[in-house]
Design an enzyme around this catalytic site. Structure first.
Site, PDB file in Angstrom:
ATOM      1  N   GLY A 265     -49.528 -64.406 -17.369  1.00 31.86           N
ATOM      2  CA  GLY A 265     -50.198 -64.044 -18.615  1.00 31.86           C
ATOM      3  C   GLY A 265     -50.116 -62.546 -18.842  1.00 31.86           C
ATOM      4  N   SER A 266     -51.083 -62.007 -19.552  1.00 30.15           N
ATOM      5  CA  SER A 266     -51.029 -60.599 -19.928  1.00 30.15           C
ATOM      6  C   SER A 266     -51.437 -59.684 -18.774  1.00 30.15           C
ATOM      7  CB  SER A 266     -51.937 -60.334 -21.127  1.00 30.15           C
ATOM      8  OG  SER A 266     -53.294 -60.302 -20.739  1.00 30.15           O
ATOM      9  N   GLY A 268     -53.263 -56.985 -19.026  1.00 31.27           N
ATOM     10  CA  GLY A 268     -54.670 -56.624 -19.157  1.00 31.27           C
ATOM     11  C   GLY A 268     -55.591 -57.644 -18.518  1.00 31.27           C
ATOM     12  N   VAL A 269     -55.321 -58.915 -18.769  1.00 30.60           N
ATOM     13  CA  VAL A 269     -56.144 -59.983 -18.178  1.00 30.60           C
ATOM     14  C   VAL A 269     -56.008 -59.972 -16.664  1.00 30.60           C
ATOM     15  CG1 VAL A 269     -56.419 -62.489 -17.981  1.00 30.60           C
ATOM     16  CG2 VAL A 269     -56.110 -61.439 -20.228  1.00 30.60           C
ATOM     17  N   GLU A 293     -47.600 -62.945 -12.503  1.00 29.73           N
ATOM     18  CA  GLU A 293     -46.464 -62.450 -13.278  1.00 29.73           C
ATOM     19  C   GLU A 293     -47.004 -62.154 -14.652  1.00 29.73           C
ATOM     20  OE1 GLU A 293     -43.862 -62.315 -16.154  1.00 29.73           O
ATOM     21  OE2 GLU A 293     -43.656 -64.444 -15.654  1.00 29.73           O
ATOM     22  N   CYS A 327     -41.251 -63.666 -21.350  1.00 31.46           N
ATOM     23  CA  CYS A 327     -41.611 -62.437 -20.632  1.00 31.46           C
ATOM     24  C   CYS A 327     -40.374 -61.584 -20.395  1.00 31.46           C
ATOM     25  CB  CYS A 327     -42.256 -62.780 -19.292  1.00 31.46           C
ATOM     26  SG  CYS A 327     -43.670 -63.883 -19.395  1.00 31.46           S
ATOM     27  N   GLU A 425     -45.270 -53.745 -25.405  1.00 34.41           N
ATOM     28  CA  GLU A 425     -44.872 -55.149 -25.420  1.00 34.41           C
ATOM     29  C   GLU A 425     -45.288 -55.784 -26.742  1.00 34.41           C
ATOM     30  OE1 GLU A 425     -44.997 -58.922 -22.382  1.00 34.41           O
ATOM     31  OE2 GLU A 425     -46.876 -57.862 -22.739  1.00 34.41           O
TER      32      GLU A 425
END
Length: 543
Positions: A265-266, A268-269, A293, A327, A425
């Site tokens: 995922g992101s 930031g998360v 990842e 990604c 991104e």
């Protein structure tokens, strides 16, 4: 009881079907798409082998046809996270005790079911739910997921064979235990294969799993859950729930038996998860495994010797397949001045031939982006480029969400190598080009290396071996998956293990043994046949 050493040799990659005109697979997939659209689904959660419906129904619409309803899923809450953890822990002892061949054959059967009985249903679900064209669905939800299951069985069998040496009078062995607790799998919308691999790779190692897919991938996730059940996966080993992130984190990251997280995922998360886990580390039975990842700002750099057609094709496919929502998608490109005009002219011409529309029309190369939030974010970058003197749009730049979340493949050219769309991104069909002095290749390599915090994928295009060697060395840490004379996407299980470092994740390489080691906890057992009976060593005697 072990009755033999069973062999799981290296498999071959699942063949990719063409879906060319007149092929039986094209007819079968068209029929599966039609059937799926005719029958709206009421999708439950799967906890402890039981279907759970909450009544809090969330509609699922194809991103390319938002007026149509594919069905609804039942959203959960805090108590369902707790129930999923309890069900997993209840199943843990029996699952970990099951023979390796017993576990292995469940996942091999799931791969076989996916390759045959459910291939077109799974591809249709991915096409409709995530707006992938037939080819992108085939290489993802069929071939890659099948490969993950089969190759991971082989890889794990090879790990289990790894044993220490023994000296005279002693026997040493290594036990490859599952982790102590449950594993949390958090999966993204963009790859059905990732959605299937993150929970099953951990489960294959004897772990029990709580699986939370992105809401925009629930439609295909539930198909795979049914396949696992049909393959014989015991109740509670993998529990599929649909809850929001904060609720999930609140329960899982404060639980004593939290053993690890498998995440895509992101950035930031992932960073926030890591921080929360660190703050709670004293709560846990063991130090959790954190595998992730995350994002990418993936590059293509062409050398002055590069073939124009090769560059154009790498950019067209690398940037715009699946609407740039990989990604690994090419997002920034560095083009030498000597071939820049030819590359731009041909790339613009090629993009103008790309058809955009629904997935049911197999002539459409481009479909819709995943949802309105993503659509709005990508549109803001395009609008910013339209207004900025540092940028110009070479092709595309239009978008509409009247019927679906459609954004034209868009190429931005900038004279500023640190322009916003070269650095941030975007996760959409937007490629930014920067033309550099053809005689400053080495300096531009340093620019590529320093521009982004990410380090997922990248490629160099050149007919000069010295230039390839230089790029390979300078960009050694700029990409976990590096491509020479190819686009920076399309990693194949067993061939190009996937993952990046820096801000792109922990680089634990899905599709390799490296990833599976993370879900194992080794125990060394030493057995002494003739134990000593006196503490005194010979050196203590003077004579």
């Amino acid at each position: 009881m072990s009755l033999g050493y069973f062999s799981y040799p290296l498999p071959a990659n699942e063949p990719v079907l063409s879906y060319a005109p007149g092929t039986p697979e094209k007819t079968s997939l068209k029929n599966a798409l039609a059937a799926a659209k005719k029958k709206p689904l009421d999708i439950p959660m799967y906890i402890g082998g039981k279907t759970v419906k909450t009544g809090k129904r969330v509609a699922i619409h194809p991103p390319h046809e938002i007026s149509h309803t594919l069905g609804h899923f039942h959203a959960g809450e805090e108590k369902h996270v707790k129930q999923a953890i309890d069900a997993a822990l209840k199943a843990k002892e029996a699952w970990a005790a099951m023979s390796w061949e017993g576990r292995a054959h469940i996942f091999l059967k799931a791969a076989d079911l996916l390759a045959t009985k459910y291939r077109f249903q799974m591809n249709a679900a991915t096409m409709l739910g995530q707006s992938k064209n037939a080819y992108q669905a085939e290489i993802d939800s069929a071939c890659e997921l099948i490969d993950f299951l089969r190759f991971n069985v082989h890889f794990l069998s090879e790990i289990y064979k790894q044993q220490p040496i023994s000296s005279t009078g002693i026997h040493n062995r290594m036990e490859w235990r599952p982790l102590e607790g449950f594993v949390l799998a958090i999966t993204p919308f963009n790859f059905t294969a990732i959605g299937g691999n993150l929970p099953t790779s951990a489960a294959m190692c004897g772990n029990v799993v709580v699986w939370k897919p992105a809401n925009t991938q629930v439609y295909s996730a539930q198909v795979f859950m049914k396949i696992l059940e049909e393959a014989g996966l015991p109740a509670g080993v993998i529990n599929l729930i649909y809850v929001d992130g904060p609720t999930l984190g609140k329960v899982c990251f404060s639980h004593r038996d939290f053993a690890g997280v498998h995440f895509t995922g992101s950035t930031g998360v992932f960073n926030n998860m890591w921080k929360t886990i660190g703050e709670n580390v004293s709560r846990y039975r063991s130090y959790p495994r954190i595998v992730g990842e995350t994002g990418g700002k993936d590059f293509v750099i062409a050398h002055k010797s590069a073939d124009v057609d090769t560059v154009v094709t790498a950019l067209a496919r690398g940037a715009f397949e699946f609407q740039g929502q990989k990604c690994s998608a090419a997002s920034r490109a560095y083009i030498p001045s000597n071939i820049a005009a030819a590359v731009k002219a041909k790339l613009v011409a090629e993009i103008r031939t790309m058809k955009m529309g629904t997935v049911e029309d197999f002539g459409n190369f481009v479909n819709a982006v995943i949802d309105e939030k993503s659509f709005n974010s990508i549109a803001r970058y395009i609008d910013g480029a339209k207004k900025d003197r540092k940028a110009s749009i070479l092709v595309g730049g239009n978008y509409s969400k009247k019927q679906g979340y459609f954004i034209e493949p868009t190429v931005i050219e900038t004279k500023d190598p640190k322009y916003t769309t070269m650095c941030e991104e975007i996760f959409g069909p937007v490629l930014t080009l920067y033309v550099y002095d053809a005689d400053k290749f080495e300096q531009t390599l340093e620019l590529v290396n320093e521009t982004s915090p990410y380090a997922l994928t990248g490629s160099v295009l050149s007919l000069d071996r010295n230039a390839i060697e230089l790029a390979t060395n300078v960009l050694r840490n700029a990409a976990g998956n590096f491509y020479i004379n190819d686009k920076p996407t399309g990693a194949v299980v067993g061939q190009q293990p996937f993952g990046g470092a820096r801000a792109s994740g922990t680089n634990d390489k899905a599709g390799s043994m490296l990833n599976l080691y993370r879900w194992l906890s080794a125990r060394t057992v030493k057995e002494t046949y003739h134990p000593p009976t006196d503490y005194r060593y010979p050196f203590l005697r003077e004579a």
